[in-house]
Write a protein that holds these residues in place. Structure first.
Motif, mmCIF file in Angstrom:
data_model
loop_
_atom_site.group_PDB
_atom_site.id
_atom_site.type_symbol
_atom_site.label_atom_id
_atom_site.label_comp_id
_atom_site.label_asym_id
_atom_site.label_seq_id
_atom_site.Cartn_x
_atom_site.Cartn_y
_atom_site.Cartn_z
ATOM 1 N N PHE A 60 -9.971 5.724 -11.563
ATOM 2 C CA PHE A 60 -9.993 6.886 -10.985
ATOM 3 C C PHE A 60 -11.400 7.607 -11.287
ATOM 4 O O PHE A 60 -11.914 7.612 -12.398
ATOM 5 C CB PHE A 60 -8.936 7.660 -12.167
ATOM 6 N N GLU A 61 -11.698 8.340 -10.285
ATOM 7 C CA GLU A 61 -13.158 8.770 -10.184
ATOM 8 C C GLU A 61 -13.056 9.977 -9.668
ATOM 9 O O GLU A 61 -12.384 10.035 -8.473
ATOM 10 C CB GLU A 61 -14.151 7.728 -9.419
ATOM 11 N N ASN A 62 -13.629 11.261 -9.798
ATOM 12 C CA ASN A 62 -13.877 12.095 -9.009
ATOM 13 C C ASN A 62 -12.308 12.706 -8.549
ATOM 14 O O ASN A 62 -12.499 13.387 -7.437
ATOM 15 C CB ASN A 62 -14.831 11.947 -8.178
ATOM 16 N N GLY A 63 -11.510 12.618 -9.257
ATOM 17 C CA GLY A 63 -10.129 13.159 -8.771
ATOM 18 C C GLY A 63 -9.494 12.311 -7.995
ATOM 19 O O GLY A 63 -8.581 12.600 -7.196
ATOM 20 N N CYS A 64 -9.861 11.153 -7.733
ATOM 21 C CA CYS A 64 -9.308 10.163 -6.895
ATOM 22 C C CYS A 64 -9.111 8.748 -7.507
ATOM 23 O O CYS A 64 -9.714 8.060 -8.308
ATOM 24 C CB CYS A 64 -10.102 9.981 -5.581
ATOM 25 N N PHE A 65 -7.896 8.273 -7.100
ATOM 26 C CA PHE A 65 -7.725 6.663 -7.370
ATOM 27 C C PHE A 65 -8.379 5.971 -6.399
ATOM 28 O O PHE A 65 -8.385 6.088 -5.049
ATOM 29 C CB PHE A 65 -6.226 6.337 -7.491
ATOM 30 N N LYS A 66 -9.247 4.937 -6.961
ATOM 31 C CA LYS A 66 -9.889 3.940 -6.093
ATOM 32 C C LYS A 66 -9.416 2.464 -6.417
ATOM 33 O O LYS A 66 -9.603 2.203 -7.480
ATOM 34 C CB LYS A 66 -11.367 4.178 -5.710
ATOM 35 N N ALA A 119 0.916 -1.144 0.016
ATOM 36 C CA ALA A 119 0.088 -0.041 -0.056
ATOM 37 C C ALA A 119 0.773 1.156 0.003
ATOM 38 O O ALA A 119 0.404 2.174 -0.723
ATOM 39 C CB ALA A 119 -0.922 0.073 1.125
ATOM 40 N N VAL A 120 2.005 0.972 0.954
ATOM 41 C CA VAL A 120 2.660 2.357 0.910
ATOM 42 C C VAL A 120 3.712 2.771 -0.475
ATOM 43 O O VAL A 120 3.473 3.771 -0.959
ATOM 44 C CB VAL A 120 4.036 2.273 1.948
ATOM 45 N N SER A 121 3.890 1.572 -1.017
ATOM 46 C CA SER A 121 4.586 1.998 -2.376
ATOM 47 C C SER A 121 3.856 2.354 -3.586
ATOM 48 O O SER A 121 4.270 3.143 -4.188
ATOM 49 C CB SER A 121 5.289 0.477 -2.627
ATOM 50 N N ILE A 122 2.278 1.799 -3.530
ATOM 51 C CA ILE A 122 1.545 2.308 -4.418
ATOM 52 C C ILE A 122 0.943 3.678 -4.258
ATOM 53 O O ILE A 122 1.086 4.466 -5.251
ATOM 54 C CB ILE A 122 0.218 1.388 -4.485
ATOM 55 N N GLU A 123 0.709 3.890 -2.861
ATOM 56 C CA GLU A 123 0.334 5.257 -2.571
ATOM 57 C C GLU A 123 1.233 6.647 -3.094
ATOM 58 O O GLU A 123 1.083 7.430 -3.584
ATOM 59 C CB GLU A 123 0.231 5.481 -1.218
ATOM 60 N N GLU A 180 -9.496 -1.395 1.338
ATOM 61 C CA GLU A 180 -9.872 -0.500 0.372
ATOM 62 C C GLU A 180 -9.378 0.801 0.438
ATOM 63 O O GLU A 180 -9.096 1.592 1.376
ATOM 64 C CB GLU A 180 -11.299 -0.129 0.180
ATOM 65 N N TYR A 181 -8.878 1.521 -0.824
ATOM 66 C CA TYR A 181 -7.860 2.764 -0.661
ATOM 67 C C TYR A 181 -8.614 3.755 -1.556
ATOM 68 O O TYR A 181 -9.099 3.417 -2.603
ATOM 69 C CB TYR A 181 -6.640 2.625 -0.969
ATOM 70 N N VAL A 182 -8.628 4.807 -1.196
ATOM 71 C CA VAL A 182 -9.091 6.240 -2.088
ATOM 72 C C VAL A 182 -7.830 7.224 -1.902
ATOM 73 O O VAL A 182 -7.707 7.850 -0.718
ATOM 74 C CB VAL A 182 -10.239 6.985 -1.488
ATOM 75 N N ILE A 183 -7.109 7.450 -3.015
ATOM 76 C CA ILE A 183 -6.074 8.238 -3.064
ATOM 77 C C ILE A 183 -6.196 9.463 -3.727
ATOM 78 O O ILE A 183 -6.484 9.316 -4.975
ATOM 79 C CB ILE A 183 -4.866 7.699 -3.532
ATOM 80 N N ARG A 184 -6.053 10.817 -3.201
ATOM 81 C CA ARG A 184 -6.304 11.853 -3.948
ATOM 82 C C ARG A 184 -4.762 12.527 -4.199
ATOM 83 O O ARG A 184 -4.232 12.919 -3.250
ATOM 84 C CB ARG A 184 -7.085 13.088 -3.317
ATOM 85 N N PRO A 185 -4.423 12.703 -5.528
ATOM 86 C CA PRO A 185 -3.011 13.292 -5.838
ATOM 87 C C PRO A 185 -3.095 14.455 -5.268
ATOM 88 O O PRO A 185 -3.975 15.462 -5.418
ATOM 89 C CB PRO A 185 -2.840 13.122 -7.350
ATOM 90 N N TYR A 186 -1.868 14.949 -4.869
ATOM 91 C CA TYR A 186 -1.399 16.271 -4.305
ATOM 92 C C TYR A 186 -1.017 17.223 -5.392
ATOM 93 O O TYR A 186 -0.646 18.215 -5.147
ATOM 94 C CB TYR A 186 -0.864 16.339 -3.158
ATOM 95 N N ASN A 187 -0.694 16.677 -6.486
ATOM 96 C CA ASN A 187 -0.182 17.663 -7.604
ATOM 97 C C ASN A 187 -1.347 18.162 -8.308
ATOM 98 O O ASN A 187 -2.380 17.746 -8.818
ATOM 99 C CB ASN A 187 0.718 16.630 -8.660
#
Length: 182
Positions: free
Chosen positions: A151-157, A60-64, A175-182
Motif C-alpha cells: 500500500f503506497e500513496n493511497g493505492c494498493f499495488k 483480479a475481480v475478486s481481489i479488486e 500488474e494492478y494499482v487499486i485506489r479504494p473509493y472509501n
C-alpha cells in the motif's frame, strides 16, 4: 509394344517403381503428420493462454472487490505485517467487514496454487473456486523477487501471475494499482 500388350502384361510393378512409391508416400505422410503435431501444439498453447486469462481475470475481480472497498480511515489504515519472514499488507475490507490480507499458501497446503485471503481466526478463504483453476495452471500473487503486495500513496499495488504447473512458466501476468473509493 502395343497398348493391348501393356494391359495384358501380368508381371506387375518393378522393384524400383514400388520403392519410389513407398518413398513418396512416406515423405507425404511425414509432412502431414508434422503439420498435425504443429497444429495440435499451437491449439494447446492458445487454449492454455485463454484459460490463463480467464483465471487471471477471475482472481483480479475478486481481489479488486475487497481492495476497492478498503477502509482508509485513520483507525483502519492498511499496514504491513510480518509472518514467518514474509511481509503482508493487512487492510479492513468494507465488503467483508473485517481486517484481512492476501497470501500464497505454501507447498503441501490444501490451497496450494491458489491465492487466498486470511480472515479473522486464521480462516483461509480461496479467492477463486476450484472450478476456476485448471489442472495445468495456478495463480500467484506478487511472489517474484523484489515484488510485494503493498500500500503506497493511497493505492494498493500488486501483480498477479498465472503459471504452468508443468514447468512454472509464466503464462500471463498483470500488474494492478487499486485506489479504494472509501
Amino acid at each position: 509394344m502395343s497398348d493391348t500388350a501393356k494391359l495384358s502384361n501380368k508381371r506387375g510393378f518393378s522393384l524400383s517403381e514400388t520403392l519410389i512409391t513407398v518413398l513418396l508416400l512416406g515423405i507425404v505422410l511425414s509432412g502431414i503428420s508434422g503439420g498435425i503435431v504443429a497444429a495440435k501444439n499451437a491449439y494447446e498453447k492458445v487454449v492454455m493462454k485463454a484459460d490463463g486469462m480467464t483465471l487471471l481475470s477471475t482472481v483480479a475481480v475478486s481481489i479488486e472487490a475487497d481492495l476497492s472497498t478498503a477502509d482508509l480511515s485513520a483507525a483502519r489504515q492498511p499496514k504491513t505485517i510480518e509472518i514467518d519472514d514474509k511481509e503482508y499488507c493487512k487492510f479492513y475490507s468494507g465488503i467483508r467487514g473485517y481486517s484481512m490480507y492476501f497470501f500464497n499458501p505454501g507447498l503441501g497446503s490444501e490451497y496450494e496454487g491458489q491465492i487466498c485471503l486470511m480472515a479473522p481466526g486464521d480462516v483461509v478463504i480461496p479467492v477463486a473456486t476450484d472450478k476456476t483453476h485448471t489442472d495445468k495452471l495456478y495463480s500467484v500473487l506478487s511472489e517474484e523477487p523484489g515484488e510485494t503486495f503493498r500500500f503506497e500513496n493511497g493505492c494498493f499495488k500488486y501483480k498477479i501471475y498465472v503459471k504452468s504447473k508443468k514447468n512454472d512458466k509464466i503464462i500471463v501476468e498483470q500488474e494492478y494499482v487499486i485506489r479504494p473509493y472509501n
